[in-house]
Design an enzyme around this catalytic site. Structure first.
Site, PDB file in Angstrom:
ATOM      1  CG  ASP A 302      -1.928   1.116   1.190  1.00 34.34           C
ATOM      2  OD1 ASP A 302      -3.018   0.882   0.649  1.00 34.34           O
ATOM      3  OD2 ASP A 302      -1.626   2.222   1.695  1.00 34.34           O
ATOM      4  CG  ASN A 310      -5.268  11.039  -5.496  1.00 41.96           C
ATOM      5  OD1 ASN A 310      -4.692  11.084  -6.583  1.00 41.96           O
ATOM      6  ND2 ASN A 310      -5.775   9.910  -5.013  1.00 41.96           N
ATOM      7  CG  ASP A 319      -5.563   8.334 -12.264  1.00 44.52           C
ATOM      8  OD1 ASP A 319      -5.836   7.877 -11.138  1.00 44.52           O
ATOM      9  OD2 ASP A 319      -6.412   8.844 -13.026  1.00 44.52           O
ATOM     10  CD  GLU A 345      -4.408   4.232  -1.313  1.00 43.02           C
ATOM     11  OE1 GLU A 345      -4.446   4.669  -0.146  1.00 43.02           O
ATOM     12  OE2 GLU A 345      -5.387   4.292  -2.095  1.00 43.02           O
TER      13      GLU A 345
END
Length: 433
Positions: A302, A310, A319, A345
């Protein structure tokens, strides 16, 4: 010739024979005839003579009348050779080539009849004729391109479907330019002419073969096909019926299905497998590993502080980060391992071709790959790290969900104890939160 002498000759004759006197009365039959009709002795043949012939011969003549007329002709001095139809108790018809001779016994005219069993040769002729008829029907009425070739791949016959497939108007064109309807080389690099003859040889040896072949039209359009060769006999020589199935629509359908499967099982953003595909395949692989006592490990990974990426730079940059992360995981993980985007993620890796220590080392390589190389996007250098949890199949009764849960606990432990690290389930399970 004496009666005794004639009987000895008859008994040593390997084909069935019968002797009658000038009154057409039965005198003697040899053992070969008795065996042919599966009778007890020659006396039974005489007693049942009428039963051993069908009422009518194939030309429609009554058997008894025709027999008497033939023997009368022989007594007049004409030796004859005719086909005659007999029958046995089991109903089997016996086609016999019968030679009828006039002989002198003790100065009196007698009739000696030899019977040659022609069932096998007759069946052979009938079968050959039927085979030719069937082959002709197959070629003419087959709904796909079909033809017949000899042992040198010379064309004997083709149907109109061949003309349509190759967009030509005449059969002579196909026959004369046969090898022009294949490219010089097949996709595997073999010369088409040589490979075609090899395939024909295989068909003659095996009776039937099926293979893929690349054909082409005279103006160059390529046609992927499936070819079936079937060995047959044609005019007393070896030949092969050739069936050609156009695979263009099939291959297009297969390509479309594969594309749909790729869409269904691939994460659109990272091009890794998606969670659905991973779960289906990992469940099956886990059962195999259990049955064969093989390794099975999971790595959960992770990205640390991904939400901040973001929030700060926007989702398009986020992305790109996920895409680059996926490539880095692939770069340090064996191709035989199953890698998927588990969600958001989070990534998951299944490892089955290494021991547990190897799985832990693989997780460390992923961690190092992210830690030591900043991600550069549009001129921006982003330092990102990843936390990982490792779990293994160490309890025989564990399900895939159980092992995923253990890997998730290990991942959570790595997050809670500082991030940017690898933690094993055995070390995380007793941590106090």
């Amino acid at each position: 010739m004496t009666d005794e002498c004639l009987r000895r000759i008859m008994d040593n004759t390997p084909v069935p024979c019968v002797l009658r006197n000038s009154k057409l009365e039965f005198m003697y039959a040899n053992k070969a005839l008795v065996d042919l009709f599966e009778l007890a002795d020659f006396a039974e043949f005489d007693a049942r003579r009428a039963e051993l012939m069908p009422p009518f011969q194939p030309d429609g003549s009554p058997s008894e009348d025709k027999l008497n007329a033939l023997m009368a002709d022989v007594l007049s001095g004409d030796d004859l050779k005719v086909e005659w139809l007999y029958c046995r108790d089991d109903g089997e018809l016996l086609f016999m080539e019968t030679t009828v001779l006039r002989v002198e016994v003790d100065g009196e005219p007698h009739i000696l009849k030899y019977m040659n069993d022609v069932r096998d040769s007759r069946k052979s002729r009938v079968n050959e004729r039927l085979s030719r008829q069937r082959l002709q029907a197959i070629v003419d009425h087959c709904p796909i391109a079909c033809g017949m070739v000899d042992e040198h791949f010379n064309v004997i016959e083709i149907n109109n479907e061949v003309l349509a497939l190759f967009d030509i108007t005449s059969k002579p064109t196909f026959e004369e330019r046969f090898f022009e309807f294949s490219p010089e080389y097949q996709p595997d690099g073999q010369l088409s002419r040589r490979k075609a003859l090899d395939k024909l040889k295989q068909a003659f040896e095996a009776g039937r073969i099926r293979y893929e072949w690349l054909h082409q039209r005279l103006f160059g359009e390529q046609i992927p096909c499936e070819v079936t060769l079937v060995r047959v006999r044609f005019e007393d020589r070896q030949a092969a019926v050739i069936y050609i199935s156009d695979l263009r629509e099939t291959k297009n359908s297969i390509a479309m299905m594969e594309k749909m499967q790729t869409i269904a099982f691939t994460d659109e953003l990272t091009q890794l497998f998606n969670r659905r595909y991973f779960m289906q395949n990992a469940i099956a692989k886990l059962e195999v590993c259990k049955a064969n006592n093989e390794y099975f490990h999971l790595i959960m990974a992770d990205l640390d502080h991904f939400k901040g990426i973001n929030d700060t730079y926007g989702h398009p940059i986020g992305d790109e980060v996920l895409k680059i992360t996926a490539k880095r995981i692939i770069g340090v993980t064996r191709k035989s391992n199953l890698i998927a985007r588990y969600g958001g993620e989070e990534f998951i890796v299944m490892l089955t071709d290494m021991d547990y220590e190897g799985a832990v080392n693989n997780a460390r390589r992923i961690q190092k790959a992210m830690e030591e190389s900043p991600i550069v996007i549009k001129g921006m250098s982003l330092g990102l790290t990843v936390s990982l949890g490792v779990a293994t199949l160490d309890v025989p009764g564990d399900s895939l969900d159980d092992i995923i849960n253990k890997a998730d606990i290990a991942l959570y432990g790595a997050k809670r104890t500082g991030r940017n690290k690898v933690m094993e389930y055995k070390d995380a399970k007793d941590l106090k939160w």
